[in-house]
Enzyme design. Structure first.
Site, PDB file in Angstrom:
ATOM      1  N   GLU A   9       0.851  -1.198   0.000  1.00  0.00           N
ATOM      2  CA  GLU A   9       0.000   0.000   0.000  1.00  0.00           C
ATOM      3  C   GLU A   9       0.885   1.247   0.000  1.00  0.00           C
ATOM      4  O   GLU A   9       1.997   1.223   0.550  1.00  0.00           O
ATOM      5  CB  GLU A   9      -0.881   0.029   1.259  1.00  0.00           C
ATOM      6  CG  GLU A   9      -1.615  -1.262   1.549  1.00  0.00           C
ATOM      7  CD  GLU A   9      -2.128  -1.336   2.982  1.00  0.00           C
ATOM      8  OE1 GLU A   9      -2.199  -0.278   3.649  1.00  0.00           O
ATOM      9  OE2 GLU A   9      -2.454  -2.451   3.435  1.00  0.00           O
TER      10      GLU A   9
ATOM     11  N   LYS B 195       2.337   4.601   1.446  1.00  0.00           N
ATOM     12  CA  LYS B 195       2.470   5.101   2.825  1.00  0.00           C
ATOM     13  C   LYS B 195       2.093   6.583   2.852  1.00  0.00           C
ATOM     14  O   LYS B 195       2.859   7.438   2.421  1.00  0.00           O
ATOM     15  CB  LYS B 195       3.893   4.904   3.339  1.00  0.00           C
ATOM     16  CG  LYS B 195       4.075   5.303   4.801  1.00  0.00           C
ATOM     17  CD  LYS B 195       5.493   5.027   5.261  1.00  0.00           C
ATOM     18  CE  LYS B 195       5.668   5.433   6.707  1.00  0.00           C
ATOM     19  NZ  LYS B 195       5.480   6.900   6.911  1.00  0.00           N
TER      20      LYS B 195
ATOM     21  N   ASP C 256       1.512  10.276   4.087  1.00  0.00           N
ATOM     22  CA  ASP C 256       2.193  11.159   5.042  1.00  0.00           C
ATOM     23  C   ASP C 256       1.153  12.050   5.708  1.00  0.00           C
ATOM     24  O   ASP C 256       0.847  13.150   5.246  1.00  0.00           O
ATOM     25  CB  ASP C 256       3.239  12.005   4.313  1.00  0.00           C
ATOM     26  CG  ASP C 256       4.186  12.696   5.284  1.00  0.00           C
ATOM     27  OD1 ASP C 256       4.160  12.350   6.478  1.00  0.00           O
ATOM     28  OD2 ASP C 256       4.943  13.577   4.851  1.00  0.00           O
TER      29      ASP C 256
ATOM     30  N   TYR D  15      -6.899   1.926   6.688  1.00  0.00           N
ATOM     31  CA  TYR D  15      -5.975   0.874   6.247  1.00  0.00           C
ATOM     32  C   TYR D  15      -5.876  -0.318   7.190  1.00  0.00           C
ATOM     33  O   TYR D  15      -5.177  -1.297   6.885  1.00  0.00           O
ATOM     34  CB  TYR D  15      -4.573   1.456   6.050  1.00  0.00           C
ATOM     35  CG  TYR D  15      -3.993   2.096   7.295  1.00  0.00           C
ATOM     36  CD1 TYR D  15      -3.420   1.334   8.303  1.00  0.00           C
ATOM     37  CD2 TYR D  15      -4.021   3.471   7.462  1.00  0.00           C
ATOM     38  CE1 TYR D  15      -2.906   1.909   9.448  1.00  0.00           C
ATOM     39  CE2 TYR D  15      -3.501   4.068   8.600  1.00  0.00           C
ATOM     40  CZ  TYR D  15      -2.949   3.281   9.591  1.00  0.00           C
ATOM     41  OH  TYR D  15      -2.449   3.867  10.726  1.00  0.00           O
TER      42      TYR D  15
ATOM     43  N   LYS E 266      10.905   3.249   2.685  1.00  0.00           N
ATOM     44  CA  LYS E 266      10.937   4.690   2.450  1.00  0.00           C
ATOM     45  C   LYS E 266      11.463   5.005   1.048  1.00  0.00           C
ATOM     46  O   LYS E 266      12.258   4.260   0.468  1.00  0.00           O
ATOM     47  CB  LYS E 266      11.822   5.382   3.495  1.00  0.00           C
ATOM     48  CG  LYS E 266      11.267   5.314   4.921  1.00  0.00           C
ATOM     49  CD  LYS E 266       9.942   6.056   5.015  1.00  0.00           C
ATOM     50  CE  LYS E 266       9.505   6.285   6.454  1.00  0.00           C
ATOM     51  NZ  LYS E 266      10.235   7.363   7.105  1.00  0.00           N
TER      52      LYS E 266
ATOM     53  N   CYS F 277      21.495  47.940 -12.280  1.00  0.00           N
ATOM     54  CA  CYS F 277      20.901  47.256 -11.131  1.00  0.00           C
ATOM     55  C   CYS F 277      19.384  47.216 -11.304  1.00  0.00           C
ATOM     56  O   CYS F 277      18.762  48.252 -11.552  1.00  0.00           O
ATOM     57  CB  CYS F 277      21.266  47.967  -9.831  1.00  0.00           C
ATOM     58  SG  CYS F 277      20.393  47.316  -8.384  1.00  0.00           S
TER      59      CYS F 277
ATOM     60  N   CYS G 226      17.881  49.708  -8.305  1.00  0.00           N
ATOM     61  CA  CYS G 226      18.130  51.150  -8.224  1.00  0.00           C
ATOM     62  C   CYS G 226      18.646  51.748  -9.533  1.00  0.00           C
ATOM     63  O   CYS G 226      18.880  52.962  -9.597  1.00  0.00           O
ATOM     64  CB  CYS G 226      19.099  51.461  -7.088  1.00  0.00           C
ATOM     65  SG  CYS G 226      20.789  50.896  -7.413  1.00  0.00           S
TER      66      CYS G 226
ATOM     67  N   CYS H 276      26.089  45.558  -7.956  1.00  0.00           N
ATOM     68  CA  CYS H 276      25.566  46.915  -8.086  1.00  0.00           C
ATOM     69  C   CYS H 276      26.513  47.859  -7.347  1.00  0.00           C
ATOM     70  O   CYS H 276      26.922  47.584  -6.209  1.00  0.00           O
ATOM     71  CB  CYS H 276      24.169  46.981  -7.475  1.00  0.00           C
ATOM     72  SG  CYS H 276      23.548  48.663  -7.202  1.00  0.00           S
TER      73      CYS H 276
ATOM     74  N   CYS I  69      21.269  51.769  -2.846  1.00  0.00           N
ATOM     75  CA  CYS I  69      20.371  50.757  -3.418  1.00  0.00           C
ATOM     76  C   CYS I  69      19.471  50.184  -2.311  1.00  0.00           C
ATOM     77  O   CYS I  69      19.976  49.658  -1.311  1.00  0.00           O
ATOM     78  CB  CYS I  69      21.186  49.639  -4.050  1.00  0.00           C
ATOM     79  SG  CYS I  69      20.178  48.292  -4.714  1.00  0.00           S
TER      80      CYS I  69
END
Length: 673
Positions: free
Chosen positions: A117, A119, A121, A230, A318, A416, A419, A434, A439
């Protein structure tokens, strides 16, 4: 490892696992990934097996989950709700099969019928029926006693949890299941919470568990929960012959049962199910982290029995760290504290490693070119260590015909993006920067750095608050923080009057930081904590550092010409000079008492892995206090690598270079000496 060392390690592992159990099962706020938790539990089980005299009934290896919260009424399960042992790959599944055959006295070539089945979470619960009517529901808790959540579980629709059972059902029935939240429902819930200014959930499991464990069922009713059943506990006078028959009967009685299950003739069939489920994982509308393989026949289950916390007839296999495919919708440029332009891939949102990811750093132009990543590309994404999203590779075969190579300077037209100041890439550097002194992006990052733990340590001054201050033009430098009034702090979004008072107190306390922390807080390029301490030792006062020539700065051990020029350039900048003077006027008087030659004077340390007794930041401060440097990477100049649990590539590099390696016990012992 001798028995004394093992005893200490076992104690530390038990403490950590119990804390992780509390956070995961009771508080719904885990701080480690499932893989990290599994590694801790496996290490503890191995040590208790190696040193059986140290095993105790109170160990987490002998218990399930965590004690129920005091805020809920308790419910004692009629039959214990056990946990499952873990297998990390198909080979360990085959080992499980070998153990089953040995206990059943079967020949190696004989086959066992398994039932496999997905698993889920989520949060394990038990549904209780008396006289064929639903009567109660509880969380698993510690396996023996859970939390009564009857009203909350009733917010799940009756087509998943029947309120009354048909006549062929037993009078008394306990049904076990996993409450979860579908991916789409999770995304909708988080979008709504974000619109309402509420914190979003980290992943569907936390959302489901947190929703189910609300004291007010009305809150739970607003959350879209689902369930897969289950297993059974008590079944009255009725008996099931197999897991397959049990699930088919539960489905016939109206319980929600996962249809993606399979009866497997032999372990290789179960291994094939595992592989196919792993492959199809991204397409599921719910989150899974592995598959569960059970001996199908209930009579054989009874014969195999159980250990203290898990049955011998079932195992959870897992999944490895998840990789998913997504699409690069855009590449945006972010500006950091030092003006560095960092390219960030904006991705088609995708669920990976327990969270929804919509962006991943591409680091710099060199990395973009190494990956050859372009807007529109299909890419493989993973979360490094199940934490940091990273683009693993580009699927060139799926590249759109019009996809163009990405260049940072071309993308921003040499300006930039925040700025509009010029950008530059100095020889020998990978980053474009920059050059704009004002800035806003650099201001935000600079203020955050100034307030960080290793610097001014202003508790509560996070990213959102700093951005509000800069966007509202309330501050333009760290010094401005200390001029804001209580009313100005209280006027910020999510900042009440009490929070404003706390902020003012934290700012006032920060004025007492010493010279080394102050120099680090200024954010001078190339000046980390170790360099700041070296400057404090060499010059003893802020004025002396500020007045030092490049030559004198370069004479300080381990600083050199490049760092010296950066320091001199910082203090020569009129704007920086003004900020430092303002800080002094506001009450900063960073002093320094040069410490005696430390135990580790002249040495360079690298920390790797997880330390048990010390926090990483504490260990680093101890290293600095003893006159050594704390580096971030291993090289031929490294003196010692301190390796904690789960140490990775740094430990391997140290072995390759022949660098001395200490464990945490040795490190602490050397400090004491």
């Amino acid at each position: 490892m001798d028995s004394r060392q093992a005893e200490k390690r076992i104690q530390n592992l038990r403490r950590d696992i119990q804390e992780h159990n509390r956070r995961y099962y009771r508080d719904d706020s885990p701080t480690v990934t499932d893989a990290e938790y599994d590694a801790l539990m496996r290490e503890l089980m191995d040590l208790e097996k190696q040193f059986p005299l140290l095993a105790t009934p109170e160990s987490p290896t002998q218990k399930v989950g965590a004690k129920p919260s005091e805020k809920f009424e308790k419910y004692r399960h009629a039959l214990p709700m056990l946990s499952l042992g873990n297998a990390m790959n198909v080979e360990e599944l085959r080992d499980f099969d070998a153990r089953v055959k040995k206990r059943l006295e079967l020949l190696p070539m004989e086959s066992v019928e398994y039932f496999a089945e997905p698993k889920i979470d989520g949060l394990a619960v038990e549904l209780v029926y008396e006289n064929r009517k639903f009567s109660a529901a509880a969380t698993r808790g510690d396996g023996g006693v859970g939390e009564l959540i009857t009203q909350n579980i009733l917010t799940i629709s009756a087509d998943q949890i029947p309120r009354e059972l048909p006549a062929d059902a037993p009078d008394v029935l306990d049904v076990r299941g996993e409450v979860y939240m579908k991916k789409a429902d999770f995304a909708d819930l988080n979008a709504r919470r974000d619109r309402e200014g509420q914190p979003v959930f980290a992943n569907p499991r936390n959302a489901a568990a947190g929703s189910l464990r609300q004291l007010d069922p009305k809150i739970t009713a607003e959350r879209p929960l689902s369930i897969f059943c289950y297993a059974v506990g008590r079944t009255g006078p009725m008996e099931f012959s197999s897991q397959e028959k049990c699930l088919k009967t539960l489905a016939a009685w109206g319980f929600a049962v996962n249809g993606a299950v399979k009866r497997c003739r032999g372990v290789e069939s179960a291994a094939e199910y595992y592989s196919k489920t792993l492959e199809g994982r991204p397409a599921l509308d719910y989150d899974i982290d592995g598959v569960v393989v059970k001996v199908n026949d209930f009579a054989l289950q009874q014969s195999l029995g159980q250990v203290s916390r898990s049955p011998r007839w079932a195992i959870a296999v897992k999944f490895p760290a998840e990789q998913v495919e997504t699409t690069v919708r855009d590449i945006e440029i972010q500006v950091g504290r030092t003006g560095a332009l960092t390219p960030v891939a904006k991705l088609e949102p995708v669920f990976v490693g327990g969270v929804t990811v919509s962006s991943a750093s591409l680091h710099n132009q060199d990395e973009i070119e190494r990956l050859d990543v372009r807007v529109g590309d299909a890419v493989i994404l993973q979360r490094a260590g199940d934490v940091i999203p990273e683009v693993v590779r580009v699927l060139i075969e799926k590249r759109p015909a019009n996809a163009q190579p990405f260049s940072i300077p071309e993308a921003v037209q040499n300006k930039c993006p925040v700025c509009a100041s010029d950008i530059q890439r100095l020889p020998g550097e990978v980053a474009y920067r920059c050059v704009g002194a004002s800035c806003p992006a650099q201001i935000v990052e600079g203020v955050k750095h100034f307030a960080s733990k290793g610097a001014a340590n202003v508790d509560g001054l996070g990213d959102k608050i700093v951005r509000q201050l800069v966007e509202n033009k309330m501050i333009a430098s760290p010094a401005d923080l200390y001029t804001l009034t209580r009313d100005q702090w209280a006027s910020l979004e999510r900042m009440a009057e009490k929070s404003a008072d706390n902020m003012l107190a934290a700012l006032e306390a920060s004025k007492s930081m010493d010279l080394a922390r102050f120099l680090y807080a200024l954010g001078i390029r190339h000046v980390g904590e170790a360099t700041a301490r070296a400057l404090a030792d060499a010059f003893g006062s802020l004025n002396a550092v500020r007045a030092a020539s490049v030559e004198k700065l370069a004479d300080v051990p381990d600083i050199g010409a490049v760092v010296a020029a950066s320091i001199r350039g910082f203090f020569d900048d009129p704007k920086n000079d003004e900020m430092v003077r303002r800080l002094e006027e506001l009450g900063f008087a960073p002093a320094w008492e040069k410490q005696e030659q430390g135990r580790f004077a002249g040495m360079t340390f690298v920390l790797t892995g997880t330390l048990d007794t010390l926090k990483r930041s504490e260990a680093k401060q101890l290293i600095l206090a003893q006159g050594a440097k704390a580096a971030g990477s291993v090289s031929k100049n490294t003196s010692v690598v301190v390796a904690g649990r789960d140490a990775g590539s740094k430990l391997s590099k140290a072995r390759e270079l022949g660098v001395e390696i200490w464990d945490e016990d040795r490190f602490i012992k050397e400090l004491k000496e």
